[in-house]
Design a protein around this motif. Structure first.
Motif, mmCIF file in Angstrom:
data_model
loop_
_atom_site.group_PDB
_atom_site.id
_atom_site.type_symbol
_atom_site.label_atom_id
_atom_site.label_comp_id
_atom_site.label_asym_id
_atom_site.label_seq_id
_atom_site.Cartn_x
_atom_site.Cartn_y
_atom_site.Cartn_z
ATOM 1 N N GLN A 168 0.820 -1.196 0.000
ATOM 2 C CA GLN A 168 0.000 0.000 0.000
ATOM 3 C C GLN A 168 0.864 1.260 0.000
ATOM 4 O O GLN A 168 2.020 1.237 0.462
ATOM 5 C CB GLN A 168 -0.908 0.015 1.239
ATOM 6 N N PRO A 169 0.333 2.356 -0.526
ATOM 7 C CA PRO A 169 1.117 3.598 -0.524
ATOM 8 C C PRO A 169 1.394 4.079 0.893
ATOM 9 O O PRO A 169 0.673 3.746 1.827
ATOM 10 C CB PRO A 169 0.207 4.583 -1.272
ATOM 11 N N LYS A 170 2.452 4.835 1.037
ATOM 12 C CA LYS A 170 2.806 5.389 2.342
ATOM 13 C C LYS A 170 1.681 6.276 2.851
ATOM 14 O O LYS A 170 1.051 7.002 2.086
ATOM 15 C CB LYS A 170 4.101 6.205 2.233
ATOM 16 N N TYR A 171 1.414 6.187 4.156
ATOM 17 C CA TYR A 171 0.300 6.938 4.725
ATOM 18 C C TYR A 171 0.542 8.445 4.601
ATOM 19 O O TYR A 171 1.647 8.936 4.875
ATOM 20 C CB TYR A 171 0.123 6.578 6.204
ATOM 21 N N GLU A 172 -0.490 9.155 4.179
ATOM 22 C CA GLU A 172 -0.416 10.611 4.093
ATOM 23 C C GLU A 172 -0.724 11.184 5.473
ATOM 24 O O GLU A 172 -1.882 11.262 5.881
ATOM 25 C CB GLU A 172 -1.404 11.143 3.056
ATOM 26 N N LYS A 173 0.318 11.529 6.214
ATOM 27 C CA LYS A 173 0.134 11.952 7.600
ATOM 28 C C LYS A 173 -0.800 13.150 7.692
ATOM 29 O O LYS A 173 -0.871 13.993 6.791
ATOM 30 C CB LYS A 173 1.477 12.273 8.253
ATOM 31 N N HIS A 174 -1.524 13.209 8.807
ATOM 32 C CA HIS A 174 -2.424 14.333 9.017
ATOM 33 C C HIS A 174 -2.374 14.767 10.486
ATOM 34 O O HIS A 174 -1.869 14.054 11.353
ATOM 35 C CB HIS A 174 -3.857 13.968 8.620
ATOM 36 N N TYR A 175 -2.921 15.936 10.725
ATOM 37 C CA TYR A 175 -3.009 16.506 12.068
ATOM 38 C C TYR A 175 -4.482 16.711 12.393
ATOM 39 O O TYR A 175 -5.325 16.838 11.506
ATOM 40 C CB TYR A 175 -2.256 17.834 12.154
ATOM 41 N N GLU A 176 -4.774 16.739 13.684
ATOM 42 C CA GLU A 176 -6.157 16.982 14.077
ATOM 43 C C GLU A 176 -6.224 17.591 15.472
ATOM 44 O O GLU A 176 -5.344 17.374 16.313
ATOM 45 C CB GLU A 176 -6.973 15.698 14.023
ATOM 46 N N VAL A 177 -7.271 18.355 15.689
ATOM 47 C CA VAL A 177 -7.647 18.827 17.017
ATOM 48 C C VAL A 177 -8.915 18.079 17.402
ATOM 49 O O VAL A 177 -9.912 18.132 16.667
ATOM 50 C CB VAL A 177 -7.867 20.343 17.046
ATOM 51 N N ALA A 178 -8.874 17.355 18.498
ATOM 52 C CA ALA A 178 -10.015 16.560 18.941
ATOM 53 C C ALA A 178 -10.622 17.185 20.189
ATOM 54 O O ALA A 178 -9.931 17.415 21.185
ATOM 55 C CB ALA A 178 -9.575 15.131 19.235
ATOM 56 N N LEU A 179 -11.925 17.468 20.123
ATOM 57 C CA LEU A 179 -12.682 18.021 21.246
ATOM 58 C C LEU A 179 -13.645 16.943 21.722
ATOM 59 O O LEU A 179 -14.419 16.398 20.927
ATOM 60 C CB LEU A 179 -13.438 19.275 20.814
ATOM 61 N N GLN A 180 -13.605 16.646 23.014
ATOM 62 C CA GLN A 180 -14.307 15.470 23.516
ATOM 63 C C GLN A 180 -15.005 15.759 24.845
ATOM 64 O O GLN A 180 -14.431 16.391 25.737
ATOM 65 C CB GLN A 180 -13.291 14.341 23.692
ATOM 66 N N PHE A 181 -16.244 15.277 24.964
ATOM 67 C CA PHE A 181 -17.004 15.391 26.209
ATOM 68 C C PHE A 181 -17.284 13.999 26.734
ATOM 69 O O PHE A 181 -17.691 13.104 25.988
ATOM 70 C CB PHE A 181 -18.314 16.132 25.974
ATOM 71 N N GLY A 182 -17.058 13.811 28.031
ATOM 72 C CA GLY A 182 -17.299 12.518 28.652
ATOM 73 C C GLY A 182 -18.150 12.653 29.905
ATOM 74 O O GLY A 182 -18.142 13.689 30.579
ATOM 75 N N ALA A 183 -18.885 11.598 30.226
ATOM 76 C CA ALA A 183 -19.742 11.594 31.419
ATOM 77 C C ALA A 183 -19.742 10.202 32.028
ATOM 78 O O ALA A 183 -19.555 9.193 31.334
ATOM 79 C CB ALA A 183 -21.148 12.032 31.070
ATOM 80 N N GLY A 184 -19.957 10.157 33.339
ATOM 81 C CA GLY A 184 -20.026 8.885 34.042
ATOM 82 C C GLY A 184 -20.643 9.075 35.407
ATOM 83 O O GLY A 184 -21.152 10.158 35.733
ATOM 84 N N ALA A 185 -20.608 8.029 36.216
ATOM 85 C CA ALA A 185 -21.148 8.091 37.575
ATOM 86 C C ALA A 185 -20.363 7.124 38.446
ATOM 87 O O ALA A 185 -19.853 6.108 37.967
ATOM 88 C CB ALA A 185 -22.633 7.743 37.581
ATOM 89 N N ARG A 186 -20.258 7.456 39.733
ATOM 90 C CA ARG A 186 -19.543 6.591 40.667
ATOM 91 C C ARG A 186 -20.073 6.816 42.068
ATOM 92 O O ARG A 186 -20.702 7.843 42.356
ATOM 93 C CB ARG A 186 -18.035 6.872 40.610
ATOM 94 N N ASN A 187 -19.845 5.831 42.952
ATOM 95 C CA ASN A 187 -20.205 6.016 44.353
ATOM 96 C C ASN A 187 -18.946 6.031 45.200
ATOM 97 O O ASN A 187 -17.834 5.927 44.683
ATOM 98 C CB ASN A 187 -21.195 4.944 44.819
ATOM 99 N N LEU A 188 -19.108 6.197 46.504
ATOM 100 C CA LEU A 188 -17.971 6.324 47.409
ATOM 101 C C LEU A 188 -17.741 5.028 48.173
ATOM 102 O O LEU A 188 -18.679 4.299 48.480
ATOM 103 C CB LEU A 188 -18.217 7.444 48.423
ATOM 104 N N LEU A 189 -16.496 4.758 48.478
ATOM 105 C CA LEU A 189 -16.141 3.626 49.324
ATOM 106 C C LEU A 189 -15.247 4.147 50.438
ATOM 107 O O LEU A 189 -14.260 4.825 50.175
ATOM 108 C CB LEU A 189 -15.405 2.563 48.514
ATOM 109 N N TYR A 190 -15.621 3.862 51.694
ATOM 110 C CA TYR A 190 -14.803 4.301 52.816
ATOM 111 C C TYR A 190 -14.852 3.235 53.903
ATOM 112 O O TYR A 190 -15.782 2.421 53.980
ATOM 113 C CB TYR A 190 -15.298 5.643 53.368
ATOM 114 N N ASP A 191 -13.827 3.207 54.723
ATOM 115 C CA ASP A 191 -13.747 2.233 55.811
ATOM 116 C C ASP A 191 -14.615 2.668 56.977
ATOM 117 O O ASP A 191 -14.604 3.839 57.378
ATOM 118 C CB ASP A 191 -12.303 2.085 56.298
#
Length: 404
Positions: free
Chosen positions: A226-249
């Protein structure tokens, strides 16, 4: 005149042969299947690694949980060279699978069932065999999770759903053009990523055997440069979400069994926004750096243990935004396979409140991303610290601005 006639005859023959060859190639294209798909059934038997007390024997039966068996049914598609990445990665295959495990302890662990996607990357194709490695990633449900009263020993799994991660080495022998026999040896991991505690997780190692049937004769797989990869640049903007609870002694549980357990079952929100500058230099490798903005309701929680006879610890969750807000800088590497990326991050918190129970400054993320043609992408990442302790599962959506 004779020469002109012979020339005219030669032209007719050439044009006739060309038309016939075009017709033959068109018919061959029409005969070529849209995809080379297959069904497989696989049986696993193996060892449960003793990574926590519950698995070692601190359970209702009082015996180690050290053996398991599992069955999965898979639908897969074999690439055939229509796209450049098929040749770059030596004709991989991909698909999805249904998986069911039996730990011979249904009462405490349930009947965990997973749905996951997989990708197989061959090392070598031979006329009668193939060997390589396969990666799988998905979700598992139908666990019997930890419960203080009905399932108090199960500290391995704290939620009904977990992430499923699988990796194995395989060898396939082609019995015929449509039937295949496969042996493999792999590693499987179950964890909820810290979404709900306790969450020691379960790790498995096992051999497996599978038989598969191809709906069409296997294609002839001939790699082309295959031909050599034509390199590229990018700016990636990303939003993430989740949930968690607490653990304590809560040491008072040892004195009074009715005292509150060492878990806060209230789910708390987690949000993350990140921007990264990335460079893809080859077909396989993308790397870059970015900045993380994180809001975590469980960050910098303070647990106090009063000595005035009160058996309930005091859990202090701040209402201040600044106490839950963190900024991190990170480096990232992605192993790219066409539109799919296996992503890894290592970062350091440069802004974080300094308290007794602060968040770890050094953090890691690992997971997958899938890019659509319009440069939108979705992903699933597990955030962790100490390269081993999962904190939360991030569900991500993003957009990239790409240029050459």
């Amino acid at each position: 005149m004779k020469h002109i006639f012979l020339l005219f005859l030669a032209l007719l023959l050439v044009s006739g042969n060309y038309a016939q060859s075009q017709k033959d190639s068109t018919q061959q294209a029409k005969k070529k299947p849209k995809r080379y798909n297959a069904l497989a059934i696989r049986y696993h038997w193996g060892t449960v690694l003793p990574t926590n007390d519950f698995l070692k024997g601190d359970n209702q039966a009082g015996e180690p949980i050290d053996f398991y068996q599992a069955l999965n049914i898979s639908y897969g598609v074999q690439t055939d060279g229509r796209s450049p990445w098929h040749h770059i990665f030596n004709f991989p295959y991909y698909g999805f699978s249904w998986y069911n495990a039996d730990f011979f302890n249904t009462k405490e662990l349930g009947n965990p069932t997973a749905l996951y996607g997989f990708l197989g990357l061959p090392f070598r194709h031979r006329p009668k065999s193939t060997w390589g490695y396969e990666l799988g990633f998905g979700l598992t449900y139908n666990w019997q999770p930890y419960d203080k009263y009905s399932n108090p020993f199960n500290t391995a799994i704290g939620s009904n759903r977990t992430v499923f991660i699988d990796a194995n080495l395989y060898y396939t022998y082609h019995l015929t053009k449509r039937w295949n026999l496969r042996g493999s040896f792999g590693f499987t991991h179950f964890s909820n990523g810290g979404t709900k505690k306790p969450n020691s997780g379960i790790n498995l190692i096992s051999p497996s055997v599978a038989i598969s049937y191809n709906f069409k004769d296997r294609p002839e797989l001939i790699r082309e440069i295959q031909p050599k990869y034509e390199k590229h640049y990018e700016v990636a903007l990303q939003f993430g979400a989740g949930a968690r609870n607490l653990l304590y002694d809560n040491p008072n549980e040892k004195v009074d069994p009715d005292a509150p357990e060492g878990t806060n079952d209230v789910m708390h929100s987690y949000y993350n926004f990140t921007g990264a500058f990335l460079k893809q230099a080859t077909w396989r490798n993308k790397y870059g750096a970015g900045i993380d903005f994180t809001y975590d309701e469980t960050a910098n929680v303070i647990v106090s243990y009063p000595d005035n006879g009160n058996l309930e610890p005091s859990v202090s969750i701040s209402d201040k935004f600044s106490d839950k807000f963190m900024i991190g800088l990170y480096g990232t590497y992605e192993f790219t396979i066409d539109r799919l990326s296996v992503a890894s991050y290592i970062g350091y918190l440069i802004v974080r409140k300094e308290v007794t129970n602060e968040s770890n400054r050094l953090y890691q993320k690992f997971g997958i991303k899938y890019h659509f043609k319009n440069d939108m992408y979705v992903g699933l990442l597990v955030r962790a610290h100490n390269f081993s302790v999962a904190e939360v599962i991030e569900w991500n959506i993003g957009y990239r601005i790409k240029w050459y």
